[in-house]
Design a protein around this motif. Sequence first.
Motif, PDB file in Angstrom:
ATOM      1  N   PRO A 151       4.659   4.072   7.480  1.00  0.00           N
ATOM      2  CA  PRO A 151       4.644   3.008   6.566  1.00  0.00           C
ATOM      3  C   PRO A 151       6.089   2.356   7.234  1.00  0.00           C
ATOM      4  N   ASP A 152       5.585   0.773   6.511  1.00  0.00           N
ATOM      5  CA  ASP A 152       6.799   0.644   6.727  1.00  0.00           C
ATOM      6  C   ASP A 152       8.039   0.869   5.397  1.00  0.00           C
ATOM      7  N   PHE A 153       6.972   0.914   4.639  1.00  0.00           N
ATOM      8  CA  PHE A 153       7.663   0.678   3.124  1.00  0.00           C
ATOM      9  C   PHE A 153       7.507  -0.507   2.453  1.00  0.00           C
ATOM     10  N   LEU A 154       7.304  -0.699   0.982  1.00  0.00           N
ATOM     11  CA  LEU A 154       7.126  -1.498   0.211  1.00  0.00           C
ATOM     12  C   LEU A 154       8.637  -2.312   1.166  1.00  0.00           C
ATOM     13  N   GLY A 155       7.791  -4.236   0.862  1.00  0.00           N
ATOM     14  CA  GLY A 155       9.017  -4.937   1.048  1.00  0.00           C
ATOM     15  C   GLY A 155       9.111  -5.077   3.027  1.00  0.00           C
ATOM     16  N   LEU A 156       8.917  -4.148   3.791  1.00  0.00           N
ATOM     17  CA  LEU A 156       9.782  -4.078   5.258  1.00  0.00           C
ATOM     18  C   LEU A 156       8.576  -4.187   6.036  1.00  0.00           C
ATOM     19  N   GLY A 157       7.739  -4.700   5.428  1.00  0.00           N
ATOM     20  CA  GLY A 157       6.671  -4.636   6.907  1.00  0.00           C
ATOM     21  C   GLY A 157       6.361  -6.057   6.736  1.00  0.00           C
ATOM     22  N   LYS A 158       5.618  -6.555   6.935  1.00  0.00           N
ATOM     23  CA  LYS A 158       4.555  -7.671   7.565  1.00  0.00           C
ATOM     24  C   LYS A 158       5.321  -8.975   6.066  1.00  0.00           C
ATOM     25  N   PHE A 159       5.129  -8.260   4.974  1.00  0.00           N
ATOM     26  CA  PHE A 159       4.200  -9.084   3.597  1.00  0.00           C
ATOM     27  C   PHE A 159       5.570  -8.637   3.160  1.00  0.00           C
ATOM     28  N   ASP A 160       6.057 -10.787   2.419  1.00  0.00           N
ATOM     29  CA  ASP A 160       6.961 -10.633   1.625  1.00  0.00           C
ATOM     30  C   ASP A 160       7.297 -10.390   0.425  1.00  0.00           C
ATOM     31  N   THR A 161       7.543  -9.262   0.221  1.00  0.00           N
ATOM     32  CA  THR A 161       6.810  -9.475  -1.896  1.00  0.00           C
ATOM     33  C   THR A 161       8.196  -8.579  -2.384  1.00  0.00           C
ATOM     34  N   GLY A 162       9.296  -9.759  -1.825  1.00  0.00           N
ATOM     35  CA  GLY A 162      10.794  -8.901  -2.662  1.00  0.00           C
ATOM     36  C   GLY A 162      11.588  -8.253  -1.541  1.00  0.00           C
ATOM     37  N   PRO A 163      12.693  -8.049  -2.353  1.00  0.00           N
ATOM     38  CA  PRO A 163      13.709  -7.186  -1.865  1.00  0.00           C
ATOM     39  C   PRO A 163      13.023  -5.057  -2.005  1.00  0.00           C
ATOM     40  N   HIS A 164      12.852  -4.734  -0.656  1.00  0.00           N
ATOM     41  CA  HIS A 164      12.460  -3.522  -0.824  1.00  0.00           C
ATOM     42  C   HIS A 164      13.014  -2.274  -1.693  1.00  0.00           C
ATOM     43  N   PRO A 165      11.932  -2.186  -2.952  1.00  0.00           N
ATOM     44  CA  PRO A 165      13.001  -0.943  -3.680  1.00  0.00           C
ATOM     45  C   PRO A 165      13.451   0.659  -2.734  1.00  0.00           C
ATOM     46  N   TYR A 166      15.077   0.341  -2.313  1.00  0.00           N
ATOM     47  CA  TYR A 166      15.246   1.541  -1.564  1.00  0.00           C
ATOM     48  C   TYR A 166      15.597   2.768  -2.902  1.00  0.00           C
ATOM     49  N   LEU A 167      14.696   3.563  -2.231  1.00  0.00           N
ATOM     50  CA  LEU A 167      15.061   5.661  -2.517  1.00  0.00           C
ATOM     51  C   LEU A 167      14.404   4.651  -3.588  1.00  0.00           C
ATOM     52  N   GLU A 168      13.518   3.732  -4.126  1.00  0.00           N
ATOM     53  CA  GLU A 168      11.967   4.216  -5.187  1.00  0.00           C
ATOM     54  C   GLU A 168      11.310   5.218  -4.925  1.00  0.00           C
ATOM     55  N   THR A 169      11.561   6.726  -6.388  1.00  0.00           N
ATOM     56  CA  THR A 169      10.797   8.047  -5.066  1.00  0.00           C
ATOM     57  C   THR A 169       9.309   7.230  -5.745  1.00  0.00           C
ATOM     58  N   ARG A 170       8.659   6.624  -6.194  1.00  0.00           N
ATOM     59  CA  ARG A 170       7.210   6.202  -6.431  1.00  0.00           C
ATOM     60  C   ARG A 170       6.636   5.595  -5.441  1.00  0.00           C
ATOM     61  N   THR A 171       7.344   4.356  -5.193  1.00  0.00           N
ATOM     62  CA  THR A 171       6.634   3.347  -3.795  1.00  0.00           C
ATOM     63  C   THR A 171       6.690   3.746  -2.527  1.00  0.00           C
ATOM     64  N   GLU A 172       8.138   4.702  -2.907  1.00  0.00           N
ATOM     65  CA  GLU A 172       8.035   5.625  -1.114  1.00  0.00           C
ATOM     66  C   GLU A 172       6.580   6.088  -1.230  1.00  0.00           C
ATOM     67  N   ALA A 173       5.807   6.945  -2.138  1.00  0.00           N
ATOM     68  CA  ALA A 173       5.407   8.031  -1.950  1.00  0.00           C
ATOM     69  C   ALA A 173       3.958   7.336  -2.510  1.00  0.00           C
ATOM     70  N   THR A 174       3.835   6.003  -3.298  1.00  0.00           N
ATOM     71  CA  THR A 174       2.539   5.608  -2.893  1.00  0.00           C
ATOM     72  C   THR A 174       2.273   4.535  -1.440  1.00  0.00           C
ATOM     73  N   ALA A 175       3.228   4.152  -1.412  1.00  0.00           N
ATOM     74  CA  ALA A 175       3.655   3.590   0.253  1.00  0.00           C
ATOM     75  C   ALA A 175       2.202   4.134   1.204  1.00  0.00           C
ATOM     76  N   THR A 176       3.403   5.740   1.094  1.00  0.00           N
ATOM     77  CA  THR A 176       2.676   6.824   2.624  1.00  0.00           C
ATOM     78  C   THR A 176       1.116   7.084   2.066  1.00  0.00           C
ATOM     79  N   ILE A 177       1.310   7.212   0.732  1.00  0.00           N
ATOM     80  CA  ILE A 177      -0.463   8.202   0.704  1.00  0.00           C
ATOM     81  C   ILE A 177      -1.209   7.589   1.106  1.00  0.00           C
ATOM     82  N   ASP A 178      -0.827   6.543   0.337  1.00  0.00           N
ATOM     83  CA  ASP A 178      -2.207   4.644   0.556  1.00  0.00           C
ATOM     84  C   ASP A 178      -2.164   5.014   1.924  1.00  0.00           C
ATOM     85  N   LEU A 179      -1.242   4.881   2.827  1.00  0.00           N
ATOM     86  CA  LEU A 179      -1.448   4.181   4.226  1.00  0.00           C
ATOM     87  C   LEU A 179      -2.338   5.287   4.833  1.00  0.00           C
ATOM     88  N   VAL A 180      -2.002   6.538   4.665  1.00  0.00           N
ATOM     89  CA  VAL A 180      -2.974   7.170   4.741  1.00  0.00           C
ATOM     90  C   VAL A 180      -4.530   7.063   4.702  1.00  0.00           C
TER      91      VAL A 180
END
Length: 386
Positions: free
Chosen positions: A133-162
């Motif tokens: 995963p690029d992680f939320l906000g770090l990929g193709k989509f301009d969705t605002g600043p990446h929530p750096y070291l936010e445990t929840r969205t790091e996890a969901t971005a990974t699992i949802d990509l699987v």
Amino acid sequence: MRLFGWRARIFTAAVASAGSLLMVPGAPAQAAAPGTVIDTTAHPDGWRGMANGSSVDYWTTRSNGEAVQASGALIIPPGPAPANGWPIMAYDHGTSGLGSGCGGQSDVSRFSRPKEDAILQYFVNKGFAVVAPDFLGLGKFDTGPHPYLETRTEATATIDLVRAAREAHPELSKTWALTGFSQGGHAALGAANLQSSYAPDLDFRGTIASDPASDVEKFVPLAGPYVPEIPGQNGNAIDGFVVSMLAGLRATHPELDLNSYLTPRGQQVLDQAGSLCFNDIMKVVDGTSVGDLLARPLADDRFRAAINEYMTLPTAGYNAPILLLINVTDMVVPSPLHAALVAQLAANGQDFSVVTGTGGHTELNPAMWSAIDAFTARVLATPTRS
């Protein structure tokens, strides 16, 4: 300064170690369930040095539950899939910044990462389909600043990509595992903890985490206007990591009113950093101390509660083995933080093993590689759970 000198010294020492840590606008008309594919783009052979690579756009969520678009990479081994499908290894990358395009997984045009590609190649050669995963906000989509070291969205971005990869490619197995380095180690452990409740339908086998970020939330609240400038590139990196944490916290916890803790210069820096990759964030903070950014100390109950919710790494509740690869001479995530993580996992009776080294941050020695070999062999030898 004398009144707060002890805090300045503690914060500077702690964060100096911990801090060195480690566009496609618009959306389809209606969001879909997390893990649903938006689009896939196949890449020619040689992309990231391998064949069968593609980018995957998919739906995930912010930590408040709002549906949001994300992107990542998928690389499938050549040849026919095994009878039970290709097992999946999810790879979580280290610190890269806060802005769109900084993740560097689905779009490699801005970055060359041969060491990272070699890790992905290793797992593909072992017989894993790799998702990254690029992680939320770090990929193709301009969705605002990446929530750096936010445990929840790091996890969901990974699992949802699987999930999305399996939807796009039915030849992928439900068996999967995780690997992460630095920030990615934090992400991988967070995903490993969440998966039992978030994706119980999948067959999760365990986690490899190299020098993961942990316990940083215990030190950031020591900061305040009394923190002096740390000179040089190390100082810029430390300030950049703190700014990245604060920018993510400000975006995800508006109820905290983080601007009330910031000077006008602090607000300006966070505003600028929110769309930048990490090297450019370090340029923005050049000549600026953490103390220059803060109008008042962070050590109050409201701030502590918000940052604990935002980035604390669970140390209990894991249901699959963890392999920790720890460099005792790590100065990025300092070894005392690694020792604290190990102690907490042990105290909570978790199933984990540790292999140590004396290299730099996330450097792998032969003993670590042997442990990775053994870990992947166990994953591949165990039949897929029905």
